[in-house]
Every structure is written in C-alpha cells, then in structure tokens.
Design a protein around this motif. Sequence first.
Motif, PDB file in Angstrom:
ATOM      1  N   PHE A 170      45.758   4.341  25.215  1.00 50.58           N
ATOM      2  CA  PHE A 170      45.730   3.048  24.533  1.00 50.58           C
ATOM      3  C   PHE A 170      44.443   2.884  23.726  1.00 50.58           C
ATOM      4  O   PHE A 170      44.454   2.372  22.594  1.00 50.58           O
ATOM      5  CB  PHE A 170      45.852   1.898  25.542  1.00 50.58           C
ATOM      6  CG  PHE A 170      47.124   1.884  26.353  1.00 50.58           C
ATOM      7  CD1 PHE A 170      48.291   2.425  25.855  1.00 50.58           C
ATOM      8  CD2 PHE A 170      47.145   1.332  27.630  1.00 50.58           C
ATOM      9  CE1 PHE A 170      49.468   2.413  26.605  1.00 50.58           C
ATOM     10  CE2 PHE A 170      48.307   1.312  28.388  1.00 50.58           C
ATOM     11  CZ  PHE A 170      49.473   1.856  27.874  1.00 50.58           C
ATOM     12  N   ALA A 171      43.310   3.291  24.319  1.00 45.94           N
ATOM     13  CA  ALA A 171      42.028   3.191  23.615  1.00 45.94           C
ATOM     14  C   ALA A 171      42.036   4.081  22.370  1.00 45.94           C
ATOM     15  O   ALA A 171      41.524   3.685  21.310  1.00 45.94           O
ATOM     16  CB  ALA A 171      40.886   3.580  24.539  1.00 45.94           C
ATOM     17  N   LEU A 172      42.610   5.264  22.499  1.00 43.03           N
ATOM     18  CA  LEU A 172      42.656   6.168  21.350  1.00 43.03           C
ATOM     19  C   LEU A 172      43.544   5.619  20.246  1.00 43.03           C
ATOM     20  O   LEU A 172      43.209   5.720  19.057  1.00 43.03           O
ATOM     21  CB  LEU A 172      43.155   7.538  21.806  1.00 43.03           C
ATOM     22  CG  LEU A 172      43.225   8.623  20.732  1.00 43.03           C
ATOM     23  CD1 LEU A 172      41.867   8.833  20.085  1.00 43.03           C
ATOM     24  CD2 LEU A 172      43.751   9.929  21.334  1.00 43.03           C
ATOM     25  N   TYR A 173      44.700   5.002  20.627  1.00 39.03           N
ATOM     26  CA  TYR A 173      45.550   4.385  19.605  1.00 39.03           C
ATOM     27  C   TYR A 173      44.743   3.370  18.800  1.00 39.03           C
ATOM     28  O   TYR A 173      44.810   3.319  17.566  1.00 39.03           O
ATOM     29  CB  TYR A 173      46.734   3.642  20.248  1.00 39.03           C
ATOM     30  CG  TYR A 173      47.669   4.440  21.103  1.00 39.03           C
ATOM     31  CD1 TYR A 173      47.770   5.825  21.013  1.00 39.03           C
ATOM     32  CD2 TYR A 173      48.482   3.800  22.050  1.00 39.03           C
ATOM     33  CE1 TYR A 173      48.642   6.539  21.820  1.00 39.03           C
ATOM     34  CE2 TYR A 173      49.349   4.507  22.857  1.00 39.03           C
ATOM     35  CZ  TYR A 173      49.420   5.869  22.743  1.00 39.03           C
ATOM     36  OH  TYR A 173      50.280   6.557  23.550  1.00 39.03           O
ATOM     37  N   ARG A 174      44.004   2.538  19.528  1.00 34.09           N
ATOM     38  CA  ARG A 174      43.257   1.472  18.862  1.00 34.09           C
ATOM     39  C   ARG A 174      42.121   2.028  18.010  1.00 34.09           C
ATOM     40  O   ARG A 174      41.891   1.575  16.887  1.00 34.09           O
ATOM     41  CB  ARG A 174      42.726   0.480  19.889  1.00 34.09           C
ATOM     42  CG  ARG A 174      43.818  -0.331  20.577  1.00 34.09           C
ATOM     43  CD  ARG A 174      43.265  -1.249  21.647  1.00 34.09           C
ATOM     44  NE  ARG A 174      42.304  -2.206  21.090  1.00 34.09           N
ATOM     45  CZ  ARG A 174      41.586  -3.039  21.827  1.00 34.09           C
ATOM     46  NH1 ARG A 174      41.696  -3.015  23.149  1.00 34.09           N
ATOM     47  NH2 ARG A 174      40.762  -3.878  21.263  1.00 34.09           N
ATOM     48  N   ARG A 175      41.401   3.018  18.534  1.00 37.00           N
ATOM     49  CA  ARG A 175      40.291   3.580  17.770  1.00 37.00           C
ATOM     50  C   ARG A 175      40.810   4.261  16.500  1.00 37.00           C
ATOM     51  O   ARG A 175      40.186   4.167  15.437  1.00 37.00           O
ATOM     52  CB  ARG A 175      39.506   4.560  18.642  1.00 37.00           C
ATOM     53  CG  ARG A 175      38.201   5.002  18.019  1.00 37.00           C
ATOM     54  CD  ARG A 175      37.222   5.543  19.054  1.00 37.00           C
ATOM     55  NE  ARG A 175      37.695   6.721  19.759  1.00 37.00           N
ATOM     56  CZ  ARG A 175      38.109   6.706  21.030  1.00 37.00           C
ATOM     57  NH1 ARG A 175      38.105   5.589  21.739  1.00 37.00           N
ATOM     58  NH2 ARG A 175      38.528   7.814  21.607  1.00 37.00           N
TER      59      ARG A 175
END
Length: 316
Positions: A170-175
């Motif tokens: 999820f963090a990677l999607y957002r970044r």
Amino acid sequence: MTVIGTWNLENLFRPGDEDGRPPDQATYEAKLDAVAGTVGRMAPDVLAVQEIGESAALDDLVQRLDGDWSAHVSAHPDSRGIRVAVISRLPVEETEDLVAYADGVGPVRASDGGELSTEMGRGAFRARVRTAGGDTVDVVTCHLKSKLLSYPGGRFAPRDESERARYGAFALYRRAAEAATVREWANTLLDGDGQGRSLVVCGDLNDEPGAATTQILLGPGGSEIGTPGVDRPDAGDAWRLWNTAPLIPEARRYSRIYRGRGELIDHVLISHRLLRRLEKADSLVDRGLPSVTDDPRPRAAAEDSDHAPVVVTFTG
C-alpha cells in the motif's frame, strides 16, 4: 554562485503533549539552535524543508538565521500536521501548491479496509526564485510516502508478516502515485525546454537513487551523471531530470541511517540548464546522525534531525 539544498527537519513542531512534539520548551529551543547552526554552516540561498508543523515553528527557526529570509509553507499537511516548505534569501516571485494526484494516476488502495487514496499525503510545493544573476529557478519540494510503515490503530508493528507485506505494498502504491504526480508537474514546468528552463525537484523521496519511484521522477532514461552519455546531447535533454547524487563523495553518500546502514533518501534533481552550471553536491553527514528504527515515537524528544541536508552548488 547559487546554493540550493533540501533537508527533512524531523517533526519541527512547537512543544506540546501530542505525539511527535517536543516535550518541553528546552528541547524545542535546543533543536532550533542545532538546526539553525547547520543551516548557517551550509549557507544556502534556497532551502527546501520537510516535516514542518505549524508555520510558527518555521518562523521561529528563520528568526535564528543570519540574513534576510522569507518562509513559504505548503497549505496541505498530512494527518499528523507535517508539511513541506521553502525558505529563501533570494526573491520569491510566485508559489504554487500541488496535492491531487495527476489525471490517470489514482486513486490507489491505502488500507485493508479498501480505503482509496486520491491525493498526496503531504502536498508538494513550488517556489520560483530569482538568482543574483537574474535567472529564474523553479524549486519544487516534496515528501513522498514513507517506507516506515504504520498499521491500523496507530501500531508500528504488524500483527503478522502477511499484514507487513500488504501495508508495504500500500505504501509503495502511494509513493509511486505521488512520484508520478510530481513528475507530471515537472513535465508542465519544463514544457519540453529543459535546456532553457531551470527546474529543481528535491526533497525526501523516501527511497534510494535506484528505486523505481525515484526513477519515475527522472523522466527519460540515459545520460545519468557519471556515465559517458552525460555530455552527449539527445532528445531526452528537453525533459530529463538529473539526480545529483553521484557527485556526493562516496563516503558521505547517505542522508539517513536506518538500522545501522546509511541510505540516501533525500535528493536534488535538476534540469539540463542547471546541469550545465552544476559545480558540486554534498550531504552534510559530518554532524553525526542517529540510527533510526521503524518506530518514530522515541524521536519526539530529539534535539536535532535524523536526516542530513543535501546541498548543491551552481555557478552564477
């Protein structure tokens, strides 16, 4: 000579009882003194800063600096109240905020519950400055989604390894969505004229130079600093951004220490016009950095930042 830097100041809040704030005035004053001392030593003309709490906290810092500075703060903090800003000794001609994802980028999944993210967690910010030589430079600063994960209920540790994997994704999607959004903004600012337009994109990108999200910001591949192609004009020069990281002396090529390992997650990217004026880049790690973990809470009482500034010098 023009000096432009970027620095994550790590929770520059006034004292208070909330998480992340200094516990007392003495701790706050010590941090302001330490940060102001480092700014004085680096002597930037423009400094992009991240993790600014109240605008008043940034004002407190600027009042400690020698010279005539102006402060310009993003209107879009994250849920913790931190945001990006620019302080400058050069005249600032205009500013602009960016928060919504670029068309076609979002929304992206942000949690197990199916919550969707439709905008940058911390808005990006642009300040257009005029140098002593009369050139205008657009300085864009951003603070992309952290690699340090948080979980439902305010936890910093996962219930199991499956939850860790999901929230890492999820963090990677957002970044990635944030990087693509800032890159789209850079496209608009360059408008196919990187040879004639001076653009700096900088900040805490929360990943190292070779990471996919960092590479998104560079635009067309090829011609990186340190390769034979850097001095060979090609069609990509009109759009490309160059990461100045390879010019940082190898022993200092990091800006944070995570679990004992130095990592360069703060970057200064520049357009072709500025590449021709580039003199040097450095990371001010000589002041000493602590080693951080996945839990940021113990850092609330810190009397300095856990990041080192990255500073780039240009001729003219």
